[in-house]
Design a protein around this motif. Sequence first.
Motif, PDB file in Angstrom:
ATOM      1  N   VAL A 132      -9.904  16.335   1.619  1.00  0.00           N
ATOM      2  CA  VAL A 132      -9.181  15.303   1.380  1.00  0.00           C
ATOM      3  C   VAL A 132      -8.192  15.694   0.345  1.00  0.00           C
ATOM      4  O   VAL A 132      -7.037  14.866   0.175  1.00  0.00           O
ATOM      5  N   GLY A 133      -8.472  16.370  -0.750  1.00  0.00           N
ATOM      6  CA  GLY A 133      -7.455  16.474  -1.940  1.00  0.00           C
ATOM      7  C   GLY A 133      -7.455  15.195  -2.662  1.00  0.00           C
ATOM      8  O   GLY A 133      -8.556  14.772  -3.021  1.00  0.00           O
ATOM      9  N   THR A 134      -6.074  14.912  -2.937  1.00  0.00           N
ATOM     10  CA  THR A 134      -5.964  13.577  -3.502  1.00  0.00           C
ATOM     11  C   THR A 134      -6.062  12.269  -2.584  1.00  0.00           C
ATOM     12  O   THR A 134      -5.463  11.535  -3.055  1.00  0.00           O
ATOM     13  N   GLY A 135      -6.299  12.714  -1.628  1.00  0.00           N
ATOM     14  CA  GLY A 135      -6.297  11.540  -0.669  1.00  0.00           C
ATOM     15  C   GLY A 135      -5.002  10.876   0.037  1.00  0.00           C
ATOM     16  O   GLY A 135      -5.021  10.149   0.695  1.00  0.00           O
ATOM     17  N   ASN A 136      -3.904  11.831  -0.178  1.00  0.00           N
ATOM     18  CA  ASN A 136      -2.304  11.622   0.219  1.00  0.00           C
ATOM     19  C   ASN A 136      -2.416  11.547   1.905  1.00  0.00           C
ATOM     20  O   ASN A 136      -1.866  10.465   2.381  1.00  0.00           O
ATOM     21  N   LEU A 137      -2.876  12.432   2.266  1.00  0.00           N
ATOM     22  CA  LEU A 137      -2.819  12.619   4.092  1.00  0.00           C
ATOM     23  C   LEU A 137      -3.483  11.384   4.477  1.00  0.00           C
ATOM     24  O   LEU A 137      -3.303  10.634   5.434  1.00  0.00           O
ATOM     25  N   LEU A 138      -4.677  11.127   3.820  1.00  0.00           N
ATOM     26  CA  LEU A 138      -5.787  10.366   4.601  1.00  0.00           C
ATOM     27  C   LEU A 138      -5.209   9.029   4.423  1.00  0.00           C
ATOM     28  O   LEU A 138      -5.193   7.942   5.350  1.00  0.00           O
ATOM     29  N   THR A 139      -4.679   8.488   3.312  1.00  0.00           N
ATOM     30  CA  THR A 139      -4.101   7.102   3.115  1.00  0.00           C
ATOM     31  C   THR A 139      -2.776   6.866   3.829  1.00  0.00           C
ATOM     32  O   THR A 139      -2.448   5.962   4.363  1.00  0.00           O
ATOM     33  N   ALA A 140      -2.020   8.137   3.855  1.00  0.00           N
ATOM     34  CA  ALA A 140      -0.817   8.023   4.621  1.00  0.00           C
ATOM     35  C   ALA A 140      -1.025   7.826   6.016  1.00  0.00           C
ATOM     36  O   ALA A 140      -0.314   6.510   6.720  1.00  0.00           O
ATOM     37  N   LYS A 143       0.809  -1.088   0.032  1.00  0.00           N
ATOM     38  CA  LYS A 143       0.237  -0.013   0.049  1.00  0.00           C
ATOM     39  C   LYS A 143       0.831   1.192  -0.059  1.00  0.00           C
ATOM     40  O   LYS A 143       0.568   2.200  -0.634  1.00  0.00           O
ATOM     41  N   GLU A 144       2.006   1.343   0.805  1.00  0.00           N
ATOM     42  CA  GLU A 144       2.671   2.535   0.955  1.00  0.00           C
ATOM     43  C   GLU A 144       3.610   2.680  -0.481  1.00  0.00           C
ATOM     44  O   GLU A 144       3.737   3.819  -0.664  1.00  0.00           O
ATOM     45  N   GLU A 145       4.220   1.560  -0.986  1.00  0.00           N
ATOM     46  CA  GLU A 145       4.621   1.809  -2.409  1.00  0.00           C
ATOM     47  C   GLU A 145       3.822   2.496  -3.463  1.00  0.00           C
ATOM     48  O   GLU A 145       4.168   3.184  -4.214  1.00  0.00           O
ATOM     49  N   ILE A 146       2.537   2.056  -3.324  1.00  0.00           N
ATOM     50  CA  ILE A 146       1.438   2.452  -4.168  1.00  0.00           C
ATOM     51  C   ILE A 146       1.235   3.927  -3.881  1.00  0.00           C
ATOM     52  O   ILE A 146       1.290   4.630  -4.940  1.00  0.00           O
ATOM     53  N   ARG A 147       1.078   4.019  -2.711  1.00  0.00           N
ATOM     54  CA  ARG A 147       0.651   5.682  -2.472  1.00  0.00           C
ATOM     55  C   ARG A 147       1.764   6.416  -2.796  1.00  0.00           C
ATOM     56  O   ARG A 147       1.947   7.498  -3.202  1.00  0.00           O
ATOM     57  N   LYS A 148       3.243   6.081  -2.568  1.00  0.00           N
ATOM     58  CA  LYS A 148       4.262   6.995  -2.754  1.00  0.00           C
ATOM     59  C   LYS A 148       4.304   7.080  -4.159  1.00  0.00           C
ATOM     60  O   LYS A 148       4.966   8.221  -4.864  1.00  0.00           O
ATOM     61  N   SER A 149       4.327   5.993  -5.061  1.00  0.00           N
ATOM     62  CA  SER A 149       4.276   6.197  -6.521  1.00  0.00           C
ATOM     63  C   SER A 149       3.534   7.074  -7.250  1.00  0.00           C
ATOM     64  O   SER A 149       3.802   8.006  -7.945  1.00  0.00           O
TER      65      SER A 149
END
Length: 328
Positions: A125-133, A71-77
Amino acid sequence: MKIAPVEELFTTINDTAILLQEELNVSYLEALAETGENLFHQSVLQDELSELTLKRLKKIYEGSQITKFTKEEIRKSFQLAILKGMKESAQPNHQMTPDSVGMFVGYLLHKFVKKEAYRLMDPAVGTGNLLTAAMNQEMNKTIQGIGIEIDDLLIKLAYINANLQEHPIEFFNQDSLEPLFVEPVDAVISDLPVGYYPNDIRAADYELKADEGHSYAHHLFMEQSIRHVKPGGYLFFIIPNGLFESEQAKKLHEYFQESVFIQGIIQLPETMFKTKQSAKGILILQKKEDSLKPPKQVLLANMPSFSNGSEVENILTKIDRWIAENKK
């Protein structure tokens, strides 16, 4: 030489987005949403592509199966690709919360919210980066996410981001300061949109409306969030450092005294921000309920640079000690 998973997946996302951008004649961010959908469905969904582009896309997708990444690799990419697209579009409302801050908010959630299963909302939420991080820091818990965003493209990217990471998040494409049809949540996180809210008629529904002129959007976002969190629930806001020094600060103080306990204010490293004036911190609130008492003292901390391991460790120890003394 073996390439890192984040780099490998970013290359796949970027190369396919560029192909779709050229072929469909859209912006890079729009093409990113298209390739994200393709990756999620494991097929090319666009009908209007030339035979050559279709072949090239299929070949790239087949060489990089999404299921092998964490999940983290997907989020960061995906985040790297979004950052690239935002640099190109340079829209002021397209800002992303830095990775280190997202992870730190996840750490704070873990320390304060003790439930094994809970509902977590981000009203900007924007692009969801904070929430998914943050959700990725809570992998051993069951979290139902809720994200609200007015920008059509950002929420599409957030939805794809969540799908690729397999996070259960409900998204609402609306102005967060309009009525929200959302069941109360256990916690809220948000990198607050700072500035004036243009809709004075809507702002009139809030206690934190300005006495004259436009109201502060960030004040209204906090009030809306407090309304939608359960009694005893926590709120973690990324705030401008001058929050309590503005001409509308007195009203904010009074509202907080009525409705929440301030648990902590953590100053983020100034080195993260272009100017001292743009520096931010994290405000931790708990919604009042009858059985709760305020903390003996508010947690106050200045975060060192996140790259300074030993100093960060010292602050985390201080936070742990504060929690042990105040959150029995």
